[in-house]
Design a protein around this motif. Structure first.
Motif, PDB file in Angstrom:
ATOM      1  N   ASP A 154      11.886   9.930  -9.646  1.00 25.86           N
ATOM      2  CA  ASP A 154      10.620  10.495 -10.097  1.00 25.86           C
ATOM      3  C   ASP A 154       9.629  10.330  -8.949  1.00 25.86           C
ATOM      4  O   ASP A 154       9.983   9.809  -7.887  1.00 25.86           O
ATOM      5  N   LEU A 155       8.410  10.763  -9.152  1.00 24.79           N
ATOM      6  CA  LEU A 155       7.394  10.660  -8.110  1.00 24.79           C
ATOM      7  C   LEU A 155       6.219   9.818  -8.575  1.00 24.79           C
ATOM      8  O   LEU A 155       5.797   9.897  -9.741  1.00 24.79           O
ATOM      9  N   GLN A 156       5.720   8.993  -7.666  1.00 23.94           N
ATOM     10  CA  GLN A 156       4.434   8.340  -7.810  1.00 23.94           C
ATOM     11  C   GLN A 156       3.607   8.683  -6.581  1.00 23.94           C
ATOM     12  O   GLN A 156       4.113   9.268  -5.612  1.00 23.94           O
ATOM     13  N   PHE A 157       2.327   8.272  -6.620  1.00 19.99           N
ATOM     14  CA  PHE A 157       1.455   8.480  -5.473  1.00 19.99           C
ATOM     15  C   PHE A 157       1.028   7.121  -4.937  1.00 19.99           C
ATOM     16  O   PHE A 157       0.367   6.353  -5.637  1.00 19.99           O
ATOM     17  N   HIS A 158       1.456   6.819  -3.706  1.00 13.83           N
ATOM     18  CA  HIS A 158       1.132   5.558  -3.052  1.00 13.83           C
ATOM     19  C   HIS A 158       0.265   5.830  -1.826  1.00 13.83           C
ATOM     20  O   HIS A 158       0.448   6.839  -1.138  1.00 13.83           O
ATOM     21  N   TRP A 159      -0.644   4.922  -1.561  1.00  6.87           N
ATOM     22  CA  TRP A 159      -1.396   4.993  -0.311  1.00  6.87           C
ATOM     23  C   TRP A 159      -0.638   4.181   0.741  1.00  6.87           C
ATOM     24  O   TRP A 159      -0.222   3.049   0.483  1.00  6.87           O
ATOM     25  N   ILE A 160      -0.439   4.768   1.909  1.00  4.74           N
ATOM     26  CA  ILE A 160       0.338   4.146   2.980  1.00  4.74           C
ATOM     27  C   ILE A 160      -0.606   3.723   4.110  1.00  4.74           C
ATOM     28  O   ILE A 160      -1.390   4.534   4.615  1.00  4.74           O
ATOM     29  N   ASN A 161      -0.526   2.464   4.495  1.00  6.58           N
ATOM     30  CA  ASN A 161      -1.363   1.936   5.576  1.00  6.58           C
ATOM     31  C   ASN A 161      -0.690   2.209   6.919  1.00  6.58           C
ATOM     32  O   ASN A 161       0.342   1.618   7.238  1.00  6.58           O
ATOM     33  N   ARG A 162      -1.282   3.100   7.680  1.00  6.32           N
ATOM     34  CA  ARG A 162      -0.730   3.441   8.992  1.00  6.32           C
ATOM     35  C   ARG A 162      -1.497   2.730  10.104  1.00  6.32           C
ATOM     36  O   ARG A 162      -1.922   3.333  11.082  1.00  6.32           O
ATOM     37  N   GLY A 163      -1.683   1.438   9.908  1.00  4.10           N
ATOM     38  CA  GLY A 163      -2.328   0.628  10.931  1.00  4.10           C
ATOM     39  C   GLY A 163      -3.833   0.769  10.990  1.00  4.10           C
ATOM     40  O   GLY A 163      -4.443   0.510  12.033  1.00  4.10           O
ATOM     41  N   TYR A 164      -4.461   1.160   9.871  1.00  6.66           N
ATOM     42  CA  TYR A 164      -5.914   1.331   9.858  1.00  6.66           C
ATOM     43  C   TYR A 164      -6.616  -0.030   9.959  1.00  6.66           C
ATOM     44  O   TYR A 164      -6.201  -1.002   9.330  1.00  6.66           O
ATOM     45  N   SER A 165      -7.707  -0.070  10.705  1.00  6.76           N
ATOM     46  CA  SER A 165      -8.510  -1.292  10.821  1.00  6.76           C
ATOM     47  C   SER A 165      -9.667  -1.304   9.828  1.00  6.76           C
ATOM     48  O   SER A 165     -10.124  -2.364   9.413  1.00  6.76           O
ATOM     49  N   THR A 166     -10.136  -0.118   9.469  1.00  4.50           N
ATOM     50  CA  THR A 166     -11.258   0.012   8.542  1.00  4.50           C
ATOM     51  C   THR A 166     -11.031   1.229   7.650  1.00  4.50           C
ATOM     52  O   THR A 166     -10.173   2.079   7.936  1.00  4.50           O
ATOM     53  N   PHE A 167     -11.846   1.336   6.607  1.00  4.65           N
ATOM     54  CA  PHE A 167     -11.780   2.514   5.747  1.00  4.65           C
ATOM     55  C   PHE A 167     -12.147   3.770   6.537  1.00  4.65           C
ATOM     56  O   PHE A 167     -11.565   4.836   6.316  1.00  4.65           O
ATOM     57  N   ASP A 168     -13.078   3.641   7.463  1.00  6.35           N
ATOM     58  CA  ASP A 168     -13.445   4.794   8.295  1.00  6.35           C
ATOM     59  C   ASP A 168     -12.278   5.267   9.157  1.00  6.35           C
ATOM     60  O   ASP A 168     -12.142   6.471   9.415  1.00  6.35           O
ATOM     61  N   ASP A 169     -11.432   4.328   9.602  1.00  4.63           N
ATOM     62  CA  ASP A 169     -10.226   4.733  10.337  1.00  4.63           C
ATOM     63  C   ASP A 169      -9.346   5.625   9.468  1.00  4.63           C
ATOM     64  O   ASP A 169      -8.794   6.627   9.937  1.00  4.63           O
ATOM     65  N   PHE A 170      -9.209   5.247   8.210  1.00  2.00           N
ATOM     66  CA  PHE A 170      -8.443   6.065   7.270  1.00  2.00           C
ATOM     67  C   PHE A 170      -9.092   7.429   7.099  1.00  2.00           C
ATOM     68  O   PHE A 170      -8.417   8.474   7.158  1.00  2.00           O
TER      69      PHE A 170
END
Length: 378
Positions: free
Chosen positions: A168-184
């Motif tokens: 099945d599918l869920q929705f996950h947030w993946i951290n790609r090495g962000y330092s801050t929310f603004d980086d995301f």
């Protein structure tokens, strides 16, 4: 484990085991198969008599009685609180003259979060544990066994035992090495980035956002959160799954693994979200509000969770089941897995055919959804 005499047995509760021995089988530290979480469900009456979730953990012990393997298992009289839906299976089997309930559920109750379902001191014990589950079904005339939200690394163990695979599918947030929310935010397309900033500003307008963990969470915070949780539970399920005592016990037993996020209006909580912290993930679990504020659900459940994950260096946020609206907020489609053992051969064949076609559809949906993520296109 050759040479050891092993005993596979059914136990009356997770609480009947030694806490240290149980948790030693959970080296990943997944909060939802921890002794503390599972016994909080038992001791609070959230599972047990009258709930349709009767604890029947299956365990393997060695010659000296030491716990070597276990799985959290429940005899289920319905399909509520599982988030992997088999109501159509139950209906079809019962219309054909079979009895679908009771069944065996291998899961963390009411928790659509991935994790180990086979707690093993040695991988060679997996087959013994699964054969034990099959034997429990056969001896007690249970129609089937279902392991849900399995850590993907454990899926080959179920497949090797001949269990049917479901996705099945869920929705996950993946951290790609962000330092801050603004980086995301910088990783998003310009339009999506502006939308998220507008949503956060609107949600926070005239409100204070407070994060609490461990001893910072007081009884009055839990009382407020209980009101929020009851409202959400009544609207979604009719009756909330957890009792008020469950939250007290969770705080007592694993408070440092909890983060409560509250929205306050002049010091008065009007909404809240509760998260569990794992070794590599933040798990969003419960949410509710006493007053509707536009975008506040997104702020407390999604954006605050992203900020916490970045601050703590966690790999991902699992924000629960369903919710296509998460896609526009930077949460990506990820396949989740379950495994199923069906006693009746004819019914098993029918389910296997259905699952093959369903998996093809899930894969197609994931490809389509991946194209709609808000990230910049390379």
């Amino acid at each position: 484990m050759s040479g050891d005499e092993l005993t596979v047995r059914l136990a009356p509760s997770v609480g009947s085991f030694d806490a240290a021995e149980w948790n030693a089988l959970n080296p990943s530290g997944n909060p939802f198969v921890s002794y503390e979480f599972l016994t909080a469900m038992e001791d609070s009456g959230s599972v047990g008599e009258g709930t349709g979730w009767d604890p029947v953990p299956i365990a393997i012990t060695g010659e000296n009685g030491k716990l070597l393997a276990a799985m959290p298992s429940y005899a289920k009289g319905h399909s509520q609180g599982e988030y992997v839906f088999d109501h159509s299976w139950a209906d079809a089997y019962q219309r054909a003259g079979g009895r679908y309930y009771p069944k065996l559920q291998i899961a963390s109750p009411f928790t659509p979060a991935t994790g180990p379902r086979l707690l093993l001191s040695d991988p060679s014990l997996a087959l013994h544990l699964l054969k034990g589950a099959e034997l429990v079904c056969e001896q007690n005339r249970l129609s089937s066994a279902h392991a849900t939200f399995i850590d993907e690394a454990q899926m080959p163990l179920f497949e090797d035992a001949g269990w049917l695979k479901r996705s099945d599918l869920q929705f996950h947030w993946i951290n790609r090495g962000y330092s801050t929310f603004d980086d995301f935010l910088d990783a998003l397309s310009s339009r999506k980035r502006k939308n998220l900033r507008k949503e956060r500003a609107a949600a926070q307008k005239d409100l204070q956002i407070s994060r609490l963990s461990g001893a910072e969470i007081k009884a009055e915070h839990w009382d407020a959160f209980w009101v929020f949780y009851q409202d959400t539970g009544a609207r979604k399920w009719g009756t909330p799954y957890l009792t008020r005592e469950a939250f007290t016990l969770l705080h007592e037993r694993m408070g440092d693994s909890l983060v409560m996020i509250l929205a306050l209006d002049e010091g008065m909580p009007i909404a809240g979200a509760l998260n569990f912290i794992g070794q590599d993930a933040l798990y969003g679990r419960y949410w509710g509000c006493a007053r509707d504020v536009r975008f506040l659900h997104f702020e407390l459940c999604y954006y605050q969770a992203i900020e916490i994950a970045i601050e703590r260096g966690l790999d991902r946020v699992e924000a629960g089941a369903q919710g296509g609206h998460k896609l526009a907020r930077g949460y990506e489609p990820v396949q989740t897995w379950s495994a199923h053992w069906i006693a009746d051969p004819g019914f098993r064949d029918a389910v296997a055919d259905f699952l093959e076609r369903e998996r093809d559809g899930v894969t197609t949906d994931q490809v389509m959804l991946d194209r709609r993520t808000p990230f910049k296109q390379n």
